[in-house]
Design a protein around this motif. Sequence first.
Motif, mmCIF file in Angstrom:
data_model
loop_
_atom_site.group_PDB
_atom_site.id
_atom_site.type_symbol
_atom_site.label_atom_id
_atom_site.label_comp_id
_atom_site.label_asym_id
_atom_site.label_seq_id
_atom_site.Cartn_x
_atom_site.Cartn_y
_atom_site.Cartn_z
ATOM 1 N N ARG A 43 -2.029 -16.787 -19.954
ATOM 2 C CA ARG A 43 -0.945 -16.781 -20.941
ATOM 3 C C ARG A 43 -0.954 -15.485 -21.750
ATOM 4 N NH1 ARG A 43 -2.725 -22.106 -21.283
ATOM 5 N NH2 ARG A 43 -3.762 -21.729 -23.267
ATOM 6 N N GLU A 44 -2.132 -15.025 -22.111
ATOM 7 C CA GLU A 44 -2.262 -13.771 -22.858
ATOM 8 C C GLU A 44 -1.749 -12.586 -22.031
ATOM 9 O OE1 GLU A 44 -6.168 -11.591 -24.359
ATOM 10 O OE2 GLU A 44 -5.957 -13.588 -25.249
ATOM 11 N N THR A 45 -2.108 -12.559 -20.751
ATOM 12 C CA THR A 45 -1.649 -11.490 -19.856
ATOM 13 C C THR A 45 -0.135 -11.525 -19.691
ATOM 14 O OG1 THR A 45 -3.750 -11.545 -18.665
ATOM 15 C CG2 THR A 45 -1.905 -10.524 -17.529
ATOM 16 N N ILE A 46 0.426 -12.718 -19.577
ATOM 17 C CA ILE A 46 1.876 -12.852 -19.416
ATOM 18 C C ILE A 46 2.600 -12.444 -20.688
ATOM 19 C CG2 ILE A 46 3.754 -14.519 -19.080
ATOM 20 C CD1 ILE A 46 1.885 -15.894 -17.005
ATOM 21 N N ILE A 47 2.061 -12.778 -21.835
ATOM 22 C CA ILE A 47 2.691 -12.370 -23.100
ATOM 23 C C ILE A 47 2.711 -10.842 -23.204
ATOM 24 C CG2 ILE A 47 2.392 -12.370 -25.608
ATOM 25 C CD1 ILE A 47 1.518 -15.366 -25.252
ATOM 26 N N ALA A 48 1.630 -10.193 -22.781
ATOM 27 C CA ALA A 48 1.613 -8.720 -22.767
ATOM 28 C C ALA A 48 2.660 -8.188 -21.780
ATOM 29 C CB ALA A 48 0.221 -8.214 -22.408
ATOM 30 N N LEU A 49 2.790 -8.832 -20.625
ATOM 31 C CA LEU A 49 3.803 -8.442 -19.645
ATOM 32 C C LEU A 49 5.201 -8.606 -20.240
ATOM 33 C CD1 LEU A 49 4.858 -7.711 -16.798
ATOM 34 C CD2 LEU A 49 4.539 -10.134 -16.184
ATOM 35 N N GLU A 50 5.438 -9.698 -20.937
ATOM 36 C CA GLU A 50 6.736 -9.932 -21.564
ATOM 37 C C GLU A 50 7.094 -8.808 -22.529
ATOM 38 O OE1 GLU A 50 6.827 -13.748 -23.465
ATOM 39 O OE2 GLU A 50 6.367 -14.798 -21.609
ATOM 40 N N GLN A 51 6.118 -8.359 -23.299
ATOM 41 C CA GLN A 51 6.370 -7.274 -24.245
ATOM 42 C C GLN A 51 6.759 -5.992 -23.519
ATOM 43 O OE1 GLN A 51 2.692 -7.347 -26.429
ATOM 44 N NE2 GLN A 51 3.371 -9.015 -27.755
ATOM 45 N N ARG A 52 6.094 -5.718 -22.399
ATOM 46 C CA ARG A 52 6.431 -4.535 -21.601
ATOM 47 C C ARG A 52 7.819 -4.668 -20.983
ATOM 48 N NH1 ARG A 52 2.269 -4.173 -17.350
ATOM 49 N NH2 ARG A 52 3.420 -2.319 -16.718
ATOM 50 N N LEU A 53 8.157 -5.864 -20.494
ATOM 51 C CA LEU A 53 9.484 -6.099 -19.915
ATOM 52 C C LEU A 53 10.575 -5.937 -20.977
ATOM 53 C CD1 LEU A 53 8.709 -9.200 -17.687
ATOM 54 C CD2 LEU A 53 9.328 -6.908 -16.864
ATOM 55 N N GLU A 54 10.356 -6.515 -22.138
ATOM 56 C CA GLU A 54 11.336 -6.426 -23.219
ATOM 57 C C GLU A 54 11.567 -4.965 -23.616
ATOM 58 O OE1 GLU A 54 12.424 -8.846 -27.258
ATOM 59 O OE2 GLU A 54 10.311 -8.704 -26.735
ATOM 60 N N GLN A 55 10.498 -4.202 -23.687
ATOM 61 C CA GLN A 55 10.607 -2.788 -24.044
ATOM 62 C C GLN A 55 11.354 -2.006 -22.953
ATOM 63 O OE1 GLN A 55 6.880 -0.703 -24.541
ATOM 64 N NE2 GLN A 55 7.837 0.886 -25.760
ATOM 65 N N ALA A 56 11.012 -2.258 -21.681
ATOM 66 C CA ALA A 56 11.660 -1.542 -20.575
ATOM 67 C C ALA A 56 13.154 -1.849 -20.522
ATOM 68 C CB ALA A 56 10.997 -1.902 -19.251
ATOM 69 N N VAL A 57 13.508 -3.121 -20.668
ATOM 70 C CA VAL A 57 14.919 -3.527 -20.617
ATOM 71 C C VAL A 57 15.677 -2.924 -21.799
ATOM 72 C CG1 VAL A 57 16.466 -5.519 -20.787
ATOM 73 C CG2 VAL A 57 14.482 -5.617 -19.283
ATOM 74 N N GLY A 58 15.074 -2.968 -22.976
ATOM 75 C CA GLY A 58 15.717 -2.402 -24.167
ATOM 76 C C GLY A 58 15.875 -0.896 -24.083
ATOM 77 N N ASN A 59 14.826 -0.191 -23.651
ATOM 78 C CA ASN A 59 14.880 1.265 -23.543
ATOM 79 C C ASN A 59 15.941 1.718 -22.546
ATOM 80 O OD1 ASN A 59 12.863 1.515 -25.424
ATOM 81 N ND2 ASN A 59 11.252 1.971 -23.940
ATOM 82 N N ALA A 60 16.151 0.938 -21.491
ATOM 83 C CA ALA A 60 17.130 1.285 -20.466
ATOM 84 C C ALA A 60 18.531 0.769 -20.805
ATOM 85 C CB ALA A 60 16.696 0.723 -19.110
ATOM 86 N N SER A 61 18.657 0.056 -21.909
ATOM 87 C CA SER A 61 19.930 -0.581 -22.289
ATOM 88 C C SER A 61 20.511 -1.370 -21.108
ATOM 89 C CB SER A 61 20.944 0.466 -22.776
ATOM 90 O OG SER A 61 20.460 1.105 -23.926
ATOM 91 N N ALA A 62 19.617 -2.104 -20.426
ATOM 92 C CA ALA A 62 20.013 -2.847 -19.225
ATOM 93 C C ALA A 62 20.322 -4.310 -19.517
ATOM 94 C CB ALA A 62 18.900 -2.762 -18.179
ATOM 95 N N GLY A 63 20.087 -4.753 -20.742
ATOM 96 C CA GLY A 63 20.327 -6.148 -21.071
ATOM 97 C C GLY A 63 19.344 -6.618 -22.114
ATOM 98 N N GLU A 64 18.896 -7.862 -21.962
ATOM 99 C CA GLU A 64 17.941 -8.425 -22.924
ATOM 100 C C GLU A 64 16.932 -9.324 -22.228
ATOM 101 O OE1 GLU A 64 19.361 -11.492 -25.637
ATOM 102 O OE2 GLU A 64 21.053 -11.865 -24.296
ATOM 103 N N PHE A 65 15.713 -9.321 -22.764
ATOM 104 C CA PHE A 65 14.693 -10.282 -22.374
ATOM 105 C C PHE A 65 14.902 -11.475 -23.284
ATOM 106 C CE2 PHE A 65 10.664 -12.392 -22.919
ATOM 107 C CZ PHE A 65 10.234 -12.537 -21.619
#
Length: 138
Positions: A22-44
């Motif tokens: 769960r801890e690893t997935i939460i860290a992954l979620e943060q990276r996904l949210e940042q990547a999606v936001g930085n690319a203005s591709a949508g939202e996590f």
Amino acid sequence: MEQAVIVYLLLSDGQFGTPQERETIIALEQRLEQAVGNASAGEFDGDEFGGGKCVLYMYGPDAERLFAVIEPVLKSSPAATGGYAIKGSGRQQIQMQKRPVLAGEAVRNRSGRSHYKNNDRDQPKQANQQIIGDSIEG
């Protein structure tokens, strides 16, 4: 029309995963949210743990672009090994692909969208499903 990428990550214990998973997935979620936001591709939009998997929900105007943004992040995470993603256009199509198991059992994510729980780990692969991990050709 809103499109979606829904990522299924398999957990080791058949329930909610170990604390470390769960801890690893939460860290992954943060990276996904940042990547999606930085690319203005949508939202996590959030996650759902249970039934031996974690489901991650992402939405944007173009599912292909959204997946292109998140694919390298997923491939770099051990938590995504063996997982898969479903890309789709429109809320109805995505909800039809996810078969609700328990009537009325839904989870609300950050934006208030409802996602039906699906405890079927071995659901059939859809035509627009991408496998995450070594089997994705780069």
